[in-house]
Design a protein around this motif. Sequence first.
Motif, PDB file in Angstrom:
ATOM      1  N   GLY A  14       0.816  -1.225   0.000  1.00  0.00           N
ATOM      2  CA  GLY A  14       0.000   0.000   0.000  1.00  0.00           C
ATOM      3  C   GLY A  14       0.844   1.268   0.000  1.00  0.00           C
ATOM      4  N   ARG A  15       0.130   2.392  -0.039  1.00  0.00           N
ATOM      5  CA  ARG A  15       0.800   3.707  -0.052  1.00  0.00           C
ATOM      6  C   ARG A  15       1.539   3.924   1.265  1.00  0.00           C
ATOM      7  NH1 ARG A  15      -2.417   7.494   3.079  1.00  0.00           N
ATOM      8  NH2 ARG A  15      -4.201   6.318   3.841  1.00  0.00           N
ATOM      9  N   ASN A  16       2.446   4.900   1.244  1.00  0.00           N
ATOM     10  CA  ASN A  16       3.109   5.279   2.486  1.00  0.00           C
ATOM     11  C   ASN A  16       2.118   6.040   3.361  1.00  0.00           C
ATOM     12  OD1 ASN A  16       5.753   4.316   2.307  1.00  0.00           O
ATOM     13  ND2 ASN A  16       6.314   5.982   0.914  1.00  0.00           N
ATOM     14  N   ILE A  17       1.847   5.507   4.540  1.00  0.00           N
ATOM     15  CA  ILE A  17       1.004   6.225   5.507  1.00  0.00           C
ATOM     16  C   ILE A  17       1.870   7.320   6.145  1.00  0.00           C
ATOM     17  CG2 ILE A  17      -0.449   5.983   7.555  1.00  0.00           C
ATOM     18  CD1 ILE A  17      -1.340   4.207   5.187  1.00  0.00           C
ATOM     19  N   LEU A  18       3.087   6.961   6.490  1.00  0.00           N
ATOM     20  CA  LEU A  18       4.063   7.940   6.970  1.00  0.00           C
ATOM     21  C   LEU A  18       5.216   7.945   5.961  1.00  0.00           C
ATOM     22  CD1 LEU A  18       4.232   6.890  10.756  1.00  0.00           C
ATOM     23  CD2 LEU A  18       2.770   8.639   9.705  1.00  0.00           C
ATOM     24  N   PRO A  36      -6.929  14.027   9.952  1.00  0.00           N
ATOM     25  CA  PRO A  36      -8.229  13.421   9.683  1.00  0.00           C
ATOM     26  C   PRO A  36      -8.221  11.914   9.844  1.00  0.00           C
ATOM     27  CG  PRO A  36      -7.193  14.197   7.651  1.00  0.00           C
ATOM     28  CD  PRO A  36      -6.312  14.625   8.776  1.00  0.00           C
ATOM     29  N   SER A  37      -9.412  11.337   9.863  1.00  0.00           N
ATOM     30  CA  SER A  37      -9.551   9.888  10.007  1.00  0.00           C
ATOM     31  C   SER A  37      -8.781   9.178   8.894  1.00  0.00           C
ATOM     32  CB  SER A  37     -11.042   9.560   9.926  1.00  0.00           C
ATOM     33  OG  SER A  37     -11.224   8.215  10.187  1.00  0.00           O
ATOM     34  N   GLY A  38      -8.021   8.169   9.271  1.00  0.00           N
ATOM     35  CA  GLY A  38      -7.258   7.394   8.287  1.00  0.00           C
ATOM     36  C   GLY A  38      -5.915   8.005   7.932  1.00  0.00           C
ATOM     37  N   ALA A  39      -5.561   9.133   8.548  1.00  0.00           N
ATOM     38  CA  ALA A  39      -4.310   9.813   8.188  1.00  0.00           C
ATOM     39  C   ALA A  39      -3.071   9.049   8.659  1.00  0.00           C
ATOM     40  CB  ALA A  39      -4.293  11.221   8.771  1.00  0.00           C
ATOM     41  N   GLY A  40      -3.211   8.308   9.749  1.00  0.00           N
ATOM     42  CA  GLY A  40      -2.054   7.559  10.236  1.00  0.00           C
ATOM     43  C   GLY A  40      -1.692   7.849  11.682  1.00  0.00           C
ATOM     44  N   LYS A  41      -2.625   8.448  12.427  1.00  0.00           N
ATOM     45  CA  LYS A  41      -2.332   8.784  13.822  1.00  0.00           C
ATOM     46  C   LYS A  41      -2.081   7.521  14.651  1.00  0.00           C
ATOM     47  CE  LYS A  41      -6.304  10.934  14.299  1.00  0.00           C
ATOM     48  NZ  LYS A  41      -6.850  10.723  12.942  1.00  0.00           N
ATOM     49  N   SER A  42      -3.008   6.558  14.527  1.00  0.00           N
ATOM     50  CA  SER A  42      -2.849   5.321  15.310  1.00  0.00           C
ATOM     51  C   SER A  42      -1.563   4.614  14.905  1.00  0.00           C
ATOM     52  CB  SER A  42      -4.010   4.361  15.062  1.00  0.00           C
ATOM     53  OG  SER A  42      -5.216   4.992  15.317  1.00  0.00           O
ATOM     54  N   THR A  43      -1.282   4.642  13.612  1.00  0.00           N
ATOM     55  CA  THR A  43      -0.074   3.974  13.120  1.00  0.00           C
ATOM     56  C   THR A  43       1.165   4.581  13.777  1.00  0.00           C
ATOM     57  OG1 THR A  43      -1.202   3.550  11.028  1.00  0.00           O
ATOM     58  CG2 THR A  43       1.203   3.411  11.016  1.00  0.00           C
ATOM     59  N   LEU A  44       1.213   5.907  13.843  1.00  0.00           N
ATOM     60  CA  LEU A  44       2.370   6.564  14.466  1.00  0.00           C
ATOM     61  C   LEU A  44       2.502   6.133  15.929  1.00  0.00           C
ATOM     62  CD1 LEU A  44       3.531  10.198  13.936  1.00  0.00           C
ATOM     63  CD2 LEU A  44       3.384   9.294  16.233  1.00  0.00           C
ATOM     64  N   LEU A  51       4.344  -1.699  18.636  1.00  0.00           N
ATOM     65  CA  LEU A  51       3.316  -2.647  18.193  1.00  0.00           C
ATOM     66  C   LEU A  51       3.366  -2.875  16.682  1.00  0.00           C
ATOM     67  CD1 LEU A  51       0.265  -1.370  20.281  1.00  0.00           C
ATOM     68  CD2 LEU A  51       1.881  -3.177  20.845  1.00  0.00           C
ATOM     69  N   GLU A  52       3.979  -1.937  15.969  1.00  0.00           N
ATOM     70  CA  GLU A  52       4.161  -2.053  14.519  1.00  0.00           C
ATOM     71  C   GLU A  52       5.596  -1.652  14.201  1.00  0.00           C
ATOM     72  OE1 GLU A  52       2.510  -2.845  11.810  1.00  0.00           O
ATOM     73  OE2 GLU A  52       0.472  -3.106  12.551  1.00  0.00           O
ATOM     74  N   PRO A  53       6.249  -2.354  13.277  1.00  0.00           N
ATOM     75  CA  PRO A  53       7.590  -1.924  12.883  1.00  0.00           C
ATOM     76  C   PRO A  53       7.532  -0.839  11.806  1.00  0.00           C
ATOM     77  CG  PRO A  53       7.004  -3.960  11.753  1.00  0.00           C
ATOM     78  CD  PRO A  53       5.806  -3.577  12.596  1.00  0.00           C
ATOM     79  N   LEU A  85      -5.172   2.335  23.895  1.00  0.00           N
ATOM     80  CA  LEU A  85      -5.553   2.259  22.484  1.00  0.00           C
ATOM     81  C   LEU A  85      -7.057   2.467  22.335  1.00  0.00           C
ATOM     82  CD1 LEU A  85      -3.207  -0.665  21.440  1.00  0.00           C
ATOM     83  CD2 LEU A  85      -2.862   1.790  21.158  1.00  0.00           C
ATOM     84  N   GLN A  86      -7.506   2.570  21.081  1.00  0.00           N
ATOM     85  CA  GLN A  86      -8.920   2.921  20.852  1.00  0.00           C
ATOM     86  C   GLN A  86      -9.863   1.888  21.433  1.00  0.00           C
ATOM     87  OE1 GLN A  86     -10.425   4.688  17.303  1.00  0.00           O
ATOM     88  NE2 GLN A  86      -8.404   5.370  16.680  1.00  0.00           N
ATOM     89  N   ASP A  87      -9.485   0.629  21.271  1.00  0.00           N
ATOM     90  CA  ASP A  87     -10.282  -0.409  21.910  1.00  0.00           C
ATOM     91  C   ASP A  87      -9.590  -0.709  23.241  1.00  0.00           C
ATOM     92  OD1 ASP A  87     -11.500  -2.608  22.828  1.00  0.00           O
ATOM     93  OD2 ASP A  87     -11.353  -3.771  20.982  1.00  0.00           O
ATOM     94  N   SER A 194      -5.657  12.787  18.539  1.00  0.00           N
ATOM     95  CA  SER A 194      -7.021  13.311  18.627  1.00  0.00           C
ATOM     96  C   SER A 194      -7.359  14.015  17.329  1.00  0.00           C
ATOM     97  CB  SER A 194      -7.110  14.304  19.789  1.00  0.00           C
ATOM     98  OG  SER A 194      -8.391  14.885  19.842  1.00  0.00           O
ATOM     99  N   HIS A 195      -8.652  14.037  16.969  1.00  0.00           N
ATOM    100  CA  HIS A 195      -9.029  14.970  15.912  1.00  0.00           C
ATOM    101  C   HIS A 195     -10.045  15.983  16.426  1.00  0.00           C
ATOM    102  CE1 HIS A 195     -11.436  11.257  14.441  1.00  0.00           C
ATOM    103  NE2 HIS A 195     -12.130  11.895  15.332  1.00  0.00           N
ATOM    104  N   ASP A 196     -10.078  16.122  17.742  1.00  0.00           N
ATOM    105  CA  ASP A 196     -10.956  17.109  18.360  1.00  0.00           C
ATOM    106  C   ASP A 196     -10.200  18.443  18.440  1.00  0.00           C
ATOM    107  OD1 ASP A 196     -12.434  18.706  20.054  1.00  0.00           O
ATOM    108  OD2 ASP A 196     -13.020  17.056  21.366  1.00  0.00           O
TER     109      ASP A 196
END
Length: 251
Positions: A14-18, A36-44, A51-53, A85-87, A194-196
């Motif tokens: 896939g595309r580069n998230i970061l 925004p949603s899907g931008a890559g905040k959780s990934t960072l 948790l992710e390499p 985490l979110q969950d 956050s996106h608030d």
Amino acid sequence: MIEFQHVFKSFGRGRNILADVNFGIAPGEFVFVSGPSGAGKSTLLKLVGGLEPASRGAVTVNGHRIDRLSARTLPYLRRTVGLILQDAHLLFDRNAFDNVMLPLAVLGLDRATAATRARAAMEKVGLRGKEDLSPIELSGGEQQRLAIARAIVGRPAILIADEPTANLDHDSAVHIMDVFRDFNQVGVTTLIASHDTALMARYARRTLRIDAGRFEDIAGVPGRVEGDRGGSMSASDANAPGRLDGSRGTP
Ligand SMILES: Nc1ncnc2c1ncn2[C@@H]1O[C@H](COP(=O)(O)OP(=O)(O)OP(=O)(O)O)[C@@H](O)[C@H]1O
């Protein structure tokens, strides 16, 4: 304390998230991650928590290159990072107190010491008296505070939270942010996605913004939080969550 050097992250083909993300976070900083949603905040955040390499580049946390840690040593680093985490992954078949006790099981503390720490953690997030309730009997805001208690009970040097105020009303959201603010004031490095935008403006802190692969590091307004009610903890608090490594060096 946290450093990204030329970090790229994609999933599969896939595309580069970061893409070529560079920043450093010093001990004791309070930083937002926005976008925004899907931008890559959780990934960072997951990269910081190990948790992710990263696909490319260097992620350094507490002086350790995450990608160079072995499967055996990574858990030790993870213990210095409290993750919300979110969950929240609260266990509904155990009471609130036992949920907070859980992370202490791996630290080899005796039961009495662990119980004292768990009670102190619950008190700090304002859940005293709710020890015997199942998480399902708690409100959304209280569940979020329980997740924070569980994340801080091991006294992490770094606290990472992914959208901790999502789905909360304004007052509960401010209460949650005040809890983070209090931990930050006793030295815990804090990173919150956050996106608030209204909430982030209220706290006016440095913000790492990710949007469609673009990365911006926006300085916040230093100083006290607007409407600061005064911290409920102080650095002299004997039970304050301490830094694990005791270092004060640059990241
Ligand atoms: N494990 C994965 N495998 C494949 N793609 C993933 C994985 N995790 C995340 N992604 C993708 O990476 C992108 C960024 O996701 P991420 O969850 O980091 O965004 P976010 O900014 O936190 O979004 P939100 O605000 O909605 O939580 C999304 O397009 C998502 O689908």
